[in-house]
Design a protein around this motif. Structure first.
Motif, PDB file in Angstrom:
ATOM      1  N   UNK A 213       0.873  -1.218   0.000  1.00 30.60           N
ATOM      2  CA  UNK A 213      -0.143   0.099   0.024  1.00 30.60           C
ATOM      3  C   UNK A 213       0.829   0.937   0.055  1.00 30.60           C
ATOM      4  N   UNK A 214       0.417   2.437  -0.464  1.00 29.01           N
ATOM      5  CA  UNK A 214       1.116   3.644  -0.343  1.00 29.01           C
ATOM      6  C   UNK A 214       1.566   3.841   1.227  1.00 29.01           C
ATOM      7  N   UNK A 215       1.082   3.209   2.337  1.00 29.22           N
ATOM      8  CA  UNK A 215       1.691   3.562   3.604  1.00 29.22           C
ATOM      9  C   UNK A 215       2.502   2.306   4.107  1.00 29.22           C
ATOM     10  N   UNK A 216       2.526   1.320   3.390  1.00 28.37           N
ATOM     11  CA  UNK A 216       3.393   0.297   3.826  1.00 28.37           C
ATOM     12  C   UNK A 216       2.789  -0.984   3.438  1.00 28.37           C
ATOM     13  N   UNK A 217       3.320  -2.491   4.131  1.00 29.08           N
ATOM     14  CA  UNK A 217       2.714  -3.439   3.792  1.00 29.08           C
ATOM     15  C   UNK A 217       1.796  -4.185   4.580  1.00 29.08           C
ATOM     16  N   UNK A 218       0.776  -4.843   4.200  1.00 24.47           N
ATOM     17  CA  UNK A 218      -0.091  -5.705   4.913  1.00 24.47           C
ATOM     18  C   UNK A 218      -0.010  -7.142   4.641  1.00 24.47           C
ATOM     19  N   UNK A 350      19.918  -6.300   7.644  1.00 23.54           N
ATOM     20  CA  UNK A 350      18.962  -6.779   6.485  1.00 23.54           C
ATOM     21  C   UNK A 350      17.754  -6.413   6.837  1.00 23.54           C
ATOM     22  N   UNK A 351      17.288  -6.799   7.978  1.00 21.36           N
ATOM     23  CA  UNK A 351      15.732  -6.612   8.224  1.00 21.36           C
ATOM     24  C   UNK A 351      15.508  -4.943   8.278  1.00 21.36           C
ATOM     25  N   UNK A 352      16.311  -4.401   8.607  1.00 21.07           N
ATOM     26  CA  UNK A 352      16.071  -2.790   8.745  1.00 21.07           C
ATOM     27  C   UNK A 352      15.852  -2.209   7.305  1.00 21.07           C
ATOM     28  N   UNK A 356      12.470  -0.729   5.574  1.00 29.49           N
ATOM     29  CA  UNK A 356      12.692   0.632   4.742  1.00 29.49           C
ATOM     30  C   UNK A 356      12.130   0.418   3.500  1.00 29.49           C
ATOM     31  N   UNK A 357      12.521  -0.596   2.786  1.00 30.31           N
ATOM     32  CA  UNK A 357      12.106  -0.841   1.302  1.00 30.31           C
ATOM     33  C   UNK A 357      10.569  -0.994   1.165  1.00 30.31           C
TER      34      UNK A 357
END
Length: 573
Positions: A213-218, A350-352, A356-357
């Motif tokens: 989504x534009x705000x991040x993942x679900x 890696x998780x950071x 962020x990606x």
């Protein structure tokens, strides 16, 4: 025993989550007197699934503890991840793990509550247990161990004296605070929501589904029970705490981003939580150690948290067991920090990066990200590398102070033995490195009791049946090598009587043995198709020392018993 101390033990482990339980099981297998305490009334409640993914490298560790079969029987195998945008599949990653790499070419979905119960049962079978409702209130450490004070559920205070203390007590670790160690890092701004629900959508139940989504993942993670899913909202746009509000949020997300009309009900657990990225400045201080979340916390992206902690425990256990028995070299325990802290730092990075990606807000950056996802995940080499990193099969310790390689190099090989020696050296160079995980290919024989395919690990490890020491694999080689050092195939050439109970030598014989080796009175392993020789780069005679945690501690080619015995001083007293 001092009159002020109620009990003395070799090792006191604080915290009975998956990390502490794994450490206690490993120590019990080594015959170490271990006390495991936790301030909770019992393990994680069954309804609270918490950590879900058990990666292949961790399943291998659990198999060595004798617990993997029960976990697989109760879990669900996941084979990849699909990424969706605007309800359409954008890209995906099917795990590209060669079955020759591991017997577990999948991620196992198993709720942490069940993982803990299986480990508790395994610990009980090994004669151990957990002392619940026991809060560590303080401790003092000295050159010979630590004296800890705790309070039980009745309010009674007791003291225990341990030679070694290990804090597996989570991100708010009492042990870490007591040692005064720094826990540097940052907190992510967004809060995460999660819920375990029944969901009737049509997404595949053998992979993770991520909606961008534009705000991040679900994201949705299939749970072991048919029709049940773990849902995670990482958009950070809704700050909900009430279970009804969290459930309503997921109904909205499912219907808007995945499948209109899909129902979300039968909610068994919800949570709202923040995420930190932190690592302790050192994993060891004197006779005290930290493992798992007590030493490192990070974004849940990639599901690395519990897995990294369990592998902390398996790295430490065999070293601690040698120290308890007085068999460890002076620097062996320092290698725990030298090996595991770089792994934790790599996981944090890696998780950071992944977090962020997938939470980019800039429209142009998101467009570039989506295009890169499609391009890279279409490349076989990228898929394989990503799969090995995710599975933790790529974790290694090449810079460890207790791993080493000996050999003449290509120039020395040419000078010593000409073309044959150069060919052997070149093949050996392509074999697994010192510090790498031991390859676990199938071997050309079946288990006589089951008729099933056997792997190298079936020969090297007892898998929870007894103490796993070091194993020395001596490969005869597939070609005679001129100019090589003349070393007889005798176990005593490599393993002295003093270490005979700690190192098990195995002679690996190719399809056509170079020599019959009548002087070898120890264990032999036939390699009738030369598959093991090829995998280990054993054109010429060579050796590999396999550690109890399934990593290669040492290798050399050609055989050099003197160099090998000198290396052993890094590990054994």
């Amino acid at each position: 025993m001092s009159e002020l101390v109620d009990r003395e033990v070799d090792v006191l482990v604080v915290g009975a989550g998956p990390v502490g339980l794994s450490l206690a099981c490993a120590l019990r297998l080594e015959g170490v007197d271990c006390l495991l305490v936790d301030d909770d009334a019992g393990p994680t409640p069954i309804r609270e699934s918490r950590a879900l993914g058990v990666h292949p490298g961790t399943l291998e560790a659990f198999r060595r503890l004798g617990a993997a079969a029960a976990m697989i029987a109760g879990g669900r195998r996941l084979n990849g991840i699909s990424v969706y945008r605007n309800q359409a599949r954008m890209s995906g990653l099917r795990l590209a793990i060669d079955p020759d790499d591991t017997r577990y070419p999948f991620v196992l979905c198993l709720p942490q509550s069940r993982t803990e119960q299986i480990l508790i049962d395994r610990l009980a079978a090994l004669g151990g247990g957990v002392t619940w409702e026991t809060r560590l209130t303080s401790f003092t450490a000295d050159a010979d161990g630590a004296t800890a004070e705790w309070r039980d559920a009745s309010g009674r205070t007791s003291q225990v004296r341990s030679r070694w203390l290990v804090g597996c007590d989570g991100s708010h670790s009492v042990v870490r605070h007591g040692l005064g160690l720094a826990f540097e890092g940052i907190a992510y701004e967004q809060r995460f929501l999660l819920a375990d629900v029944r969901l009737d959508w049509s997404k595949p139940d053998d992979e993770i589904s991520v909606m961008l989504t534009p705000d991040g993942p679900f994201a949705g993670f299939p749970l072991p029970e048919s029709g049940r899913w773990r849902l995670v909202d990482a958009t950070g746009t809704v700050d909900a705490f009430d279970p009804d509000a969290i459930t309503a949020r997921f109904r909205e997300l499912v219907n808007q981003l995945a499948e209109p009309g899909a129902t979300v009900d039968q909610v068994s657990w919800t949570s709202s939580f923040g995420v930190h990225r932190r690592v302790v400045d050192r994993f060891r201080q004197g006779r005290c150690f930290l493992a798992g979340d007590a030493a490192h916390v990070h974004s849940p992206a990639g599901g690395q948290g519990m897995n990294t902690g369990v592998q902390d425990a398996c790295n430490l256990a065999w070293k601690l067991a040698l120290a308890v028995r007085g068999e460890a070299s002076a620097g062996l325990l320092d290698s725990y920090d030298a090996e595991r802290r770089p792994v934790a730092l790599a996981v944090l990075r890696g998780t950071d990066l992944l977090t962020r990606v997938v939470t980019l807000h800039n429209p142009l950056a998101r467009s570039v990200r989506n295009g890169v996802f499609r391009l890279l995940l279409g490349l076989g080499l990228v898929r394989r590398k990503a799969s090995l990193e995710l599975s933790e099969l790529a974790v290694g310790y090449p810079e460890s102070p207790i791993v080493a390689k000996d050999g003449p190099g290509w120039y020395g090989a040419m000078r010593q033995g000409g073309g044959t020696a150069f060919k052997a050296e070149r093949a050996f160079r392509r074999g697994p490195r010192a510090g790498d995980r031991m390859p676990d290919p199938p071997i050309s024989m079946s288990d006589p009791s089951t008729g099933r395919e056997r792997r190298l690990s079936d020969v090297v490890f007892d898998h929870g049946k007894g103490r796993d020491g070091h194993v020395l694999l001596i490969f005869q080689g597939t070609e005679a090598e001129s100019g090589a050092l003349e070393v007889e195939f005798r176990p005593e050439e490599f393993v002295s009587p003093r270490l005979a109970n700690r190192i098990r030598p195995i002679l690996v014989e190719p399809r056509v043995p170079i020599e019959p080796s009548p002087a070898w009175k120890a264990e032999r392993l036939a390699d009738p198709t030369n598959a093991l020789h090829r995998r280990f780069g054993a054109v010429g005679a060579c050796l590999y020392l396999i550690r109890p945690d399934a990593y290669i501690g040492y290798r050399c080619q050609p055989l050099d018993s003197f160099a090998f015995r000198e290396y052993l001083k890094r590990v054994f007293r």
